[in-house]
Design a protein around this motif. Structure first.
Motif, PDB file in Angstrom:
ATOM      1  N   CYS A   1      -7.362  -2.199  -5.348  1.00  0.00           N
ATOM      2  CA  CYS A   1      -7.474  -1.056  -4.678  1.00  0.00           C
ATOM      3  C   CYS A   1      -8.460  -1.177  -3.702  1.00  0.00           C
ATOM      4  O   CYS A   1      -8.429  -0.880  -2.265  1.00  0.00           O
ATOM      5  CB  CYS A   1      -7.820   0.025  -5.391  1.00  0.00           C
ATOM      6  SG  CYS A   1      -6.343   0.755  -6.449  1.00  0.00           S
TER       7      CYS A   1
ATOM      8  N   GLY B   1      -8.106   4.291  -2.365  1.00  0.00           N
ATOM      9  CA  GLY B   1      -6.607   3.749  -2.134  1.00  0.00           C
ATOM     10  C   GLY B   1      -6.520   3.173  -0.898  1.00  0.00           C
ATOM     11  O   GLY B   1      -7.329   2.389  -0.389  1.00  0.00           O
TER      12      GLY B   1
ATOM     13  N   TRP C   1      -0.200   8.427  -0.721  1.00  0.00           N
ATOM     14  CA  TRP C   1       0.355   9.724  -1.845  1.00  0.00           C
ATOM     15  C   TRP C   1       0.461  11.030  -0.832  1.00  0.00           C
ATOM     16  O   TRP C   1      -0.222  11.249   0.147  1.00  0.00           O
ATOM     17  CB  TRP C   1      -0.534   9.969  -3.034  1.00  0.00           C
ATOM     18  CG  TRP C   1      -0.453   8.744  -3.986  1.00  0.00           C
ATOM     19  CD1 TRP C   1      -1.159   7.692  -3.824  1.00  0.00           C
ATOM     20  CD2 TRP C   1       0.494   8.493  -4.971  1.00  0.00           C
ATOM     21  NE1 TRP C   1      -0.993   6.784  -5.034  1.00  0.00           N
ATOM     22  CE2 TRP C   1       0.081   7.394  -5.488  1.00  0.00           C
ATOM     23  CE3 TRP C   1       1.640   9.219  -5.347  1.00  0.00           C
ATOM     24  CZ2 TRP C   1       0.601   6.742  -6.545  1.00  0.00           C
ATOM     25  CZ3 TRP C   1       2.237   8.656  -6.362  1.00  0.00           C
ATOM     26  CH2 TRP C   1       1.798   7.495  -7.056  1.00  0.00           C
TER      27      TRP C   1
ATOM     28  N   ASP D   1     -13.445   3.015  -4.396  1.00  0.00           N
ATOM     29  CA  ASP D   1     -12.448   3.104  -5.225  1.00  0.00           C
ATOM     30  C   ASP D   1     -12.888   2.497  -6.660  1.00  0.00           C
ATOM     31  O   ASP D   1     -13.891   2.027  -6.468  1.00  0.00           O
ATOM     32  CB  ASP D   1     -11.218   2.695  -5.015  1.00  0.00           C
ATOM     33  CG  ASP D   1      -9.981   3.264  -5.502  1.00  0.00           C
ATOM     34  OD1 ASP D   1      -9.925   3.436  -6.797  1.00  0.00           O
ATOM     35  OD2 ASP D   1      -8.822   3.513  -4.791  1.00  0.00           O
TER      36      ASP D   1
ATOM     37  N   ASN E   1      -6.898  -3.278  -0.632  1.00  0.00           N
ATOM     38  CA  ASN E   1      -6.313  -2.522   0.018  1.00  0.00           C
ATOM     39  C   ASN E   1      -7.030  -1.619   1.066  1.00  0.00           C
ATOM     40  O   ASN E   1      -6.883  -1.481   2.337  1.00  0.00           O
ATOM     41  CB  ASN E   1      -5.317  -1.733  -0.813  1.00  0.00           C
ATOM     42  CG  ASN E   1      -4.289  -2.617  -1.309  1.00  0.00           C
ATOM     43  OD1 ASN E   1      -3.795  -3.507  -0.823  1.00  0.00           O
ATOM     44  ND2 ASN E   1      -3.550  -1.960  -2.228  1.00  0.00           N
ATOM     45  N   CYS E   2      -8.190  -1.111   0.511  1.00  0.00           N
ATOM     46  CA  CYS E   2      -9.131  -0.185   1.335  1.00  0.00           C
ATOM     47  C   CYS E   2      -9.688  -1.061   2.594  1.00  0.00           C
ATOM     48  O   CYS E   2      -9.626  -0.453   3.573  1.00  0.00           O
ATOM     49  CB  CYS E   2     -10.171   0.279   0.531  1.00  0.00           C
ATOM     50  SG  CYS E   2     -10.399   1.880  -0.152  1.00  0.00           S
TER      51      CYS E   2
ATOM     52  N   MET F   1       0.914  -1.222   0.024  1.00  0.00           N
ATOM     53  CA  MET F   1      -0.087   0.146  -0.083  1.00  0.00           C
ATOM     54  C   MET F   1       0.806   1.264  -0.114  1.00  0.00           C
ATOM     55  O   MET F   1       2.031   1.378   0.833  1.00  0.00           O
ATOM     56  CB  MET F   1      -0.963   0.046   1.051  1.00  0.00           C
ATOM     57  CG  MET F   1      -2.222  -1.027   0.978  1.00  0.00           C
ATOM     58  SD  MET F   1      -3.371  -0.791   2.262  1.00  0.00           S
ATOM     59  CE  MET F   1      -2.753  -1.531   3.643  1.00  0.00           C
TER      60      MET F   1
ATOM     61  N   GLY G   1     -11.897   7.304  -4.648  1.00  0.00           N
ATOM     62  CA  GLY G   1     -10.585   6.957  -5.342  1.00  0.00           C
ATOM     63  C   GLY G   1      -9.474   6.734  -4.015  1.00  0.00           C
ATOM     64  O   GLY G   1      -8.384   7.089  -3.926  1.00  0.00           O
TER      65      GLY G   1
END
Length: 198
Positions: A65, A39, A11, A58, A68-69, A8, A37
């Motif tokens: 994704c 992520g 950003w 997402d 991962n969420c 993961m 979105g």
């Protein structure tokens, strides 16, 4: 923040948006929040920890994704937070059945100009359904000719730019993260432009 175990990545824009949420955490309990979105979902996870009713989303076309969420929610002790597949620009059953929202979050969603109109179509749809809601978004300035102003006009949306120094996010290090660094990150709040021109 790269987590090699889970693959993961958070950003820089997510850290800045999370800082804005942290500064305004007193207003979050009971607020209905949707992160698009998402992520790894840092802003949404933080909002949930601060007492908001959060839904993370997402693209339904990116199952990794979404996984991962979900993993991020579990790792943060939030197994009850719903994670939805929502694809920008597509009016899906998931989008139509979303509960009311007060705040929409999006960090670095304005990444690829070919997606800008789809993102704003989705945001406009959500704001029409929730006229008092706001879209809180951070983005990284990657190109001098990058602009959504024309699209905002087209979709009758207004924007307020939030200076990073106003919430302590103009430093290279935030919350002991060096991620924001020297990137040029901006924050804005987008809402419906009312018919009276405001």
């Amino acid at each position: 923040v790269l987590d090699p175990q889970y693959g993961m990545y958070v950003w820089p824009c997510a850290v800045v948006l999370a800082q804005y949420l942290w500064v305004h955490r007193g207003s979050l309990p009971g607020k209905r929040v949707l992160e698009i979105g998402a992520g790894a979902g840092l802003p949404g996870v933080l909002a949930a920890k601060c007492g908001a009713e959060v839904t993370l989303s997402d693209s339904e076309e990116l199952p990794r994704c979404l996984r991962n969420c979900r993993r991020s929610c579990l790792l943060n002790g939030l197994p009850h937070v719903p994670v939805l597949g929502l694809t920008w620009g597509r009016v899906s059953p998931e989008l139509l059945s979303l509960p009311p929202v007060d705040i929409i979050l999006g960090s670095d969603v304005f990444f690829d100009p070919k997606d800008f109109e789809d993102i704003l179509t989705t945001i406009y749809f959500l704001l029409e359904k929730n006229p008092q809601a706001q879209f809180w978004t951070t983005y990284q300035v990657r190109s001098a000719d990058w602009s959504i102003e024309a699209l905002l006009c087209k979709w009758k949306l207004k924007t307020i730019h939030i200076p990073l120094h106003s919430f302590g996010a103009d430093k290279e290090h935030l919350a002991s993260s060096s991620l924001p660094g020297r990137h040029t990150i901006e924050m804005m709040i987008i809402s419906l432009a009312r018919s009276d021109g405001t």
